[in-house]
Design a protein around this motif. Structure first.
Motif, PDB file in Angstrom:
ATOM      1  N   LEU A  26     -12.297   9.176 -62.988  1.00  0.00           N
ATOM      2  CA  LEU A  26     -12.707   9.107 -61.590  1.00  0.00           C
ATOM      3  C   LEU A  26     -12.551   7.692 -61.039  1.00  0.00           C
ATOM      4  O   LEU A  26     -12.056   7.487 -59.926  1.00  0.00           O
ATOM      5  CB  LEU A  26     -14.156   9.576 -61.466  1.00  0.00           C
ATOM      6  CG  LEU A  26     -14.743   9.540 -60.050  1.00  0.00           C
ATOM      7  CD1 LEU A  26     -13.955  10.469 -59.129  1.00  0.00           C
ATOM      8  CD2 LEU A  26     -16.220   9.935 -60.076  1.00  0.00           C
ATOM      9  N   GLY A  27     -12.954   6.667 -61.849  1.00  0.00           N
ATOM     10  CA  GLY A  27     -12.798   5.280 -61.398  1.00  0.00           C
ATOM     11  C   GLY A  27     -11.346   4.907 -61.212  1.00  0.00           C
ATOM     12  O   GLY A  27     -10.966   4.222 -60.242  1.00  0.00           O
ATOM     13  N   ALA A  28     -10.490   5.362 -62.162  1.00  0.00           N
ATOM     14  CA  ALA A  28      -9.063   5.057 -62.050  1.00  0.00           C
ATOM     15  C   ALA A  28      -8.466   5.710 -60.818  1.00  0.00           C
ATOM     16  O   ALA A  28      -7.620   5.121 -60.125  1.00  0.00           O
ATOM     17  CB  ALA A  28      -8.345   5.516 -63.315  1.00  0.00           C
ATOM     18  N   VAL A  29      -8.879   6.936 -60.514  1.00  0.00           N
ATOM     19  CA  VAL A  29      -8.371   7.630 -59.321  1.00  0.00           C
ATOM     20  C   VAL A  29      -8.784   6.891 -58.055  1.00  0.00           C
ATOM     21  O   VAL A  29      -7.986   6.720 -57.114  1.00  0.00           O
ATOM     22  CB  VAL A  29      -8.861   9.090 -59.306  1.00  0.00           C
ATOM     23  CG1 VAL A  29      -8.551   9.751 -57.972  1.00  0.00           C
ATOM     24  CG2 VAL A  29      -8.235   9.884 -60.441  1.00  0.00           C
ATOM     25  N   ILE A  30     -10.045   6.450 -58.032  1.00  0.00           N
ATOM     26  CA  ILE A  30     -10.527   5.726 -56.847  1.00  0.00           C
ATOM     27  C   ILE A  30      -9.749   4.420 -56.658  1.00  0.00           C
ATOM     28  O   ILE A  30      -9.302   4.087 -55.552  1.00  0.00           O
ATOM     29  CB  ILE A  30     -12.029   5.463 -56.974  1.00  0.00           C
ATOM     30  CG1 ILE A  30     -12.821   6.776 -56.926  1.00  0.00           C
ATOM     31  CG2 ILE A  30     -12.496   4.516 -55.862  1.00  0.00           C
ATOM     32  CD1 ILE A  30     -14.306   6.611 -57.188  1.00  0.00           C
ATOM     33  N   VAL A  31      -9.575   3.655 -57.768  1.00  0.00           N
ATOM     34  CA  VAL A  31      -8.826   2.393 -57.681  1.00  0.00           C
ATOM     35  C   VAL A  31      -7.390   2.638 -57.262  1.00  0.00           C
ATOM     36  O   VAL A  31      -6.814   1.922 -56.428  1.00  0.00           O
ATOM     37  CB  VAL A  31      -8.899   1.639 -59.024  1.00  0.00           C
ATOM     38  CG1 VAL A  31      -7.954   0.443 -59.019  1.00  0.00           C
ATOM     39  CG2 VAL A  31     -10.320   1.191 -59.316  1.00  0.00           C
ATOM     40  N   SER A  32      -6.792   3.674 -57.819  1.00  0.00           N
ATOM     41  CA  SER A  32      -5.411   4.001 -57.461  1.00  0.00           C
ATOM     42  C   SER A  32      -5.306   4.385 -55.993  1.00  0.00           C
ATOM     43  O   SER A  32      -4.358   4.007 -55.293  1.00  0.00           O
ATOM     44  CB  SER A  32      -4.895   5.142 -58.339  1.00  0.00           C
ATOM     45  OG  SER A  32      -4.901   4.765 -59.705  1.00  0.00           O
ATOM     46  N   GLY A  33      -6.296   5.142 -55.503  1.00  0.00           N
ATOM     47  CA  GLY A  33      -6.276   5.524 -54.092  1.00  0.00           C
ATOM     48  C   GLY A  33      -6.390   4.320 -53.169  1.00  0.00           C
ATOM     49  O   GLY A  33      -5.690   4.222 -52.153  1.00  0.00           O
ATOM     50  N   VAL A  34      -7.313   3.410 -53.539  1.00  0.00           N
ATOM     51  CA  VAL A  34      -7.466   2.200 -52.713  1.00  0.00           C
ATOM     52  C   VAL A  34      -6.189   1.370 -52.718  1.00  0.00           C
ATOM     53  O   VAL A  34      -5.725   0.875 -51.694  1.00  0.00           O
ATOM     54  CB  VAL A  34      -8.673   1.385 -53.205  1.00  0.00           C
ATOM     55  CG1 VAL A  34      -8.731   0.050 -52.479  1.00  0.00           C
ATOM     56  CG2 VAL A  34      -9.964   2.165 -52.999  1.00  0.00           C
ATOM     57  N   SER A  35      -5.588   1.202 -53.917  1.00  0.00           N
ATOM     58  CA  SER A  35      -4.345   0.424 -54.032  1.00  0.00           C
ATOM     59  C   SER A  35      -3.229   1.067 -53.218  1.00  0.00           C
ATOM     60  O   SER A  35      -2.448   0.378 -52.543  1.00  0.00           O
ATOM     61  CB  SER A  35      -3.934   0.308 -55.498  1.00  0.00           C
ATOM     62  OG  SER A  35      -4.940  -0.332 -56.265  1.00  0.00           O
ATOM     63  N   LEU A  36      -3.154   2.401 -53.286  1.00  0.00           N
ATOM     64  CA  LEU A  36      -2.122   3.109 -52.528  1.00  0.00           C
ATOM     65  C   LEU A  36      -2.326   2.937 -51.031  1.00  0.00           C
ATOM     66  O   LEU A  36      -1.364   2.745 -50.275  1.00  0.00           O
ATOM     67  CB  LEU A  36      -2.134   4.593 -52.918  1.00  0.00           C
ATOM     68  CG  LEU A  36      -1.074   5.482 -52.250  1.00  0.00           C
ATOM     69  CD1 LEU A  36       0.325   4.995 -52.618  1.00  0.00           C
ATOM     70  CD2 LEU A  36      -1.258   6.950 -52.661  1.00  0.00           C
ATOM     71  N   ALA A  37      -3.585   2.983 -50.617  1.00  0.00           N
ATOM     72  CA  ALA A  37      -3.869   2.795 -49.195  1.00  0.00           C
ATOM     73  C   ALA A  37      -3.475   1.394 -48.732  1.00  0.00           C
ATOM     74  O   ALA A  37      -2.899   1.215 -47.650  1.00  0.00           O
ATOM     75  CB  ALA A  37      -5.351   3.048 -48.934  1.00  0.00           C
ATOM     76  N   ILE A  38      -3.790   0.386 -49.551  1.00  0.00           N
ATOM     77  CA  ILE A  38      -3.404  -0.989 -49.203  1.00  0.00           C
ATOM     78  C   ILE A  38      -1.886  -1.128 -49.138  1.00  0.00           C
ATOM     79  O   ILE A  38      -1.325  -1.775 -48.239  1.00  0.00           O
ATOM     80  CB  ILE A  38      -4.003  -1.973 -50.226  1.00  0.00           C
ATOM     81  CG1 ILE A  38      -5.531  -1.977 -50.120  1.00  0.00           C
ATOM     82  CG2 ILE A  38      -3.446  -3.382 -49.998  1.00  0.00           C
ATOM     83  CD1 ILE A  38      -6.212  -2.819 -51.179  1.00  0.00           C
ATOM     84  N   LEU A  39      -1.184  -0.496 -50.098  1.00  0.00           N
ATOM     85  CA  LEU A  39       0.284  -0.549 -50.117  1.00  0.00           C
ATOM     86  C   LEU A  39       0.862   0.095 -48.864  1.00  0.00           C
ATOM     87  O   LEU A  39       1.808  -0.420 -48.252  1.00  0.00           O
ATOM     88  CB  LEU A  39       0.800   0.148 -51.381  1.00  0.00           C
ATOM     89  CG  LEU A  39       2.326   0.198 -51.541  1.00  0.00           C
ATOM     90  CD1 LEU A  39       2.893  -1.214 -51.617  1.00  0.00           C
ATOM     91  CD2 LEU A  39       2.705   1.004 -52.781  1.00  0.00           C
ATOM     92  N   VAL A  40       0.300   1.221 -48.472  1.00  0.00           N
ATOM     93  CA  VAL A  40       0.774   1.899 -47.258  1.00  0.00           C
ATOM     94  C   VAL A  40       0.559   1.021 -46.034  1.00  0.00           C
ATOM     95  O   VAL A  40       1.423   0.918 -45.148  1.00  0.00           O
ATOM     96  CB  VAL A  40       0.068   3.265 -47.112  1.00  0.00           C
ATOM     97  CG1 VAL A  40       0.385   3.875 -45.749  1.00  0.00           C
ATOM     98  CG2 VAL A  40       0.485   4.216 -48.223  1.00  0.00           C
ATOM     99  N   LEU A  41      -0.602   0.371 -45.971  1.00  0.00           N
ATOM    100  CA  LEU A  41      -0.875  -0.510 -44.834  1.00  0.00           C
ATOM    101  C   LEU A  41       0.104  -1.682 -44.783  1.00  0.00           C
ATOM    102  O   LEU A  41       0.579  -2.075 -43.711  1.00  0.00           O
ATOM    103  CB  LEU A  41      -2.317  -1.028 -44.911  1.00  0.00           C
ATOM    104  CG  LEU A  41      -3.412   0.007 -44.651  1.00  0.00           C
ATOM    105  CD1 LEU A  41      -4.791  -0.622 -44.842  1.00  0.00           C
ATOM    106  CD2 LEU A  41      -3.287   0.570 -43.228  1.00  0.00           C
ATOM    107  N   LEU A  42       0.408  -2.249 -45.957  1.00  0.00           N
ATOM    108  CA  LEU A  42       1.364  -3.364 -46.000  1.00  0.00           C
ATOM    109  C   LEU A  42       2.750  -2.913 -45.559  1.00  0.00           C
ATOM    110  O   LEU A  42       3.444  -3.621 -44.816  1.00  0.00           O
ATOM    111  CB  LEU A  42       1.418  -3.951 -47.415  1.00  0.00           C
ATOM    112  CG  LEU A  42       0.169  -4.713 -47.882  1.00  0.00           C
ATOM    113  CD1 LEU A  42       0.321  -5.150 -49.344  1.00  0.00           C
ATOM    114  CD2 LEU A  42      -0.077  -5.929 -46.996  1.00  0.00           C
ATOM    115  N   ILE A  43       3.148  -1.731 -46.022  1.00  0.00           N
ATOM    116  CA  ILE A  43       4.463  -1.211 -45.626  1.00  0.00           C
ATOM    117  C   ILE A  43       4.512  -0.967 -44.125  1.00  0.00           C
ATOM    118  O   ILE A  43       5.494  -1.297 -43.445  1.00  0.00           O
ATOM    119  CB  ILE A  43       4.788   0.077 -46.422  1.00  0.00           C
ATOM    120  CG1 ILE A  43       4.960  -0.251 -47.905  1.00  0.00           C
ATOM    121  CG2 ILE A  43       6.036   0.739 -45.865  1.00  0.00           C
ATOM    122  CD1 ILE A  43       5.158   0.976 -48.777  1.00  0.00           C
ATOM    123  N   LEU A  44       3.445  -0.385 -43.604  1.00  0.00           N
ATOM    124  CA  LEU A  44       3.390  -0.157 -42.153  1.00  0.00           C
ATOM    125  C   LEU A  44       3.429  -1.479 -41.386  1.00  0.00           C
ATOM    126  O   LEU A  44       4.063  -1.593 -40.332  1.00  0.00           O
ATOM    127  CB  LEU A  44       2.129   0.636 -41.806  1.00  0.00           C
ATOM    128  CG  LEU A  44       2.086   2.106 -42.247  1.00  0.00           C
ATOM    129  CD1 LEU A  44       0.729   2.721 -41.916  1.00  0.00           C
ATOM    130  CD2 LEU A  44       3.204   2.882 -41.567  1.00  0.00           C
TER     131      LEU A  44
END
Length: 236
Positions: A26-44
């Motif tokens: 669960l912790g890994a999924v949460i961290v991965s989700g946050v990282s993915l969200a940050i990556l998407v924001l940077l790409i945008l």
């Protein structure tokens, strides 16, 4: 009521390990989700927002450029602006000609008059013509020019204000109506441009005792031909 734990210890360890596994996942999924969200924001930000910002800046530049191009006589306006910006630098390089009259007042004997001055601020030369009551007064004037020094707020060591001072011509007048015009003279010299520097305030040191150097120098040095000057500025 009495309860008995019938589960063996190995079963308890297994349940506890599975619970920890779920927490880690669960912790890994949460961290991965946050990282993915940050990556998407940077790409945008790079691909969308930054491009839009650059596009808006380009439009603003084009609009301002078109506005400037529609300005009547733009080249003349820019030329005048550049000239205005250079006025301060030009003013600092402009020689202070008004000092010439104050300096001559300090250097000139009472019985000697100056009729004409030719000054060349390019070659740093000066030609002085006038009258005096006697040749000795003219010699005194020449000696005074030769031994006059100056200092400034940045230069405390005295330096010669005039160099190569030459009595290029002289004569005696037959007119006895004016005692101060019995002799005529023409003096040529080189001056240090620092005495007319607009950025400094030179102070002349005029000798109080007149030397007889003009009487002891060789005639061919004393009465040599005057130096030719160009672009001269005349002061009456």
């Amino acid at each position: 009521m009495i309860q008995f734990n019938l589960l063996p210890d190995i079963k308890m360890t297994y349940i506890k390990a599975r619970r920890n596994k779920h927490l880690v996942i669960l912790g890994a999924v949460i961290v991965s989700g946050v990282s993915l969200a940050i990556l998407v924001l940077l790409i945008l930000g790079v691909l969308v927002f930054q491009k839009k910002h650059l596009s808006d800046l380009s439009k603003d530049i084009n609009n301002e450029s078109q506005t400037l191009q529609k300005t009547p006589e733009l080249n003349k306006v820019l030329t005048i602006q550049n000239q205005i910006n250079s006025l301060s630098a030009l003013h600092s390089k402009k020689p202070v000609v008004s000092r010439l009259f104050d300096d001559l007042t300090k250097l000139t004997p009472n019985t000697l008059s100056v009729q004409k001055i030719d000054v060349d601020f390019v070659q740093n030369t000066m030609n002085i013509n006038g009258n005096a009551d006697a040749l000795s007064t003219i010699n005194k004037f020449v000696d005074t020019l030769k031994f006059t020094n100056y200092t400034t707020d940045t230069q405390t060591v005295p330096a010669p204000a005039f160099n190569k001072v030459v009595l290029s011509s002289f004569g005696l007048s037959s007119d006895d109506t004016d005692a101060k015009k019995k002799a005529t003279y023409s003096v040529t010299l080189f001056f240090d441009p620092a005495i007319f520097n607009n950025a400094a305030l030179p102070i002349l040191s005029v000798p109080k005792i007149t030397s007889t150097r003009s009487e002891t120098e060789k005639p061919n040095d004393l009465f040599s031909a005057p130096t030719t000057t160009n672009n001269a500025t005349q002061a009456q």
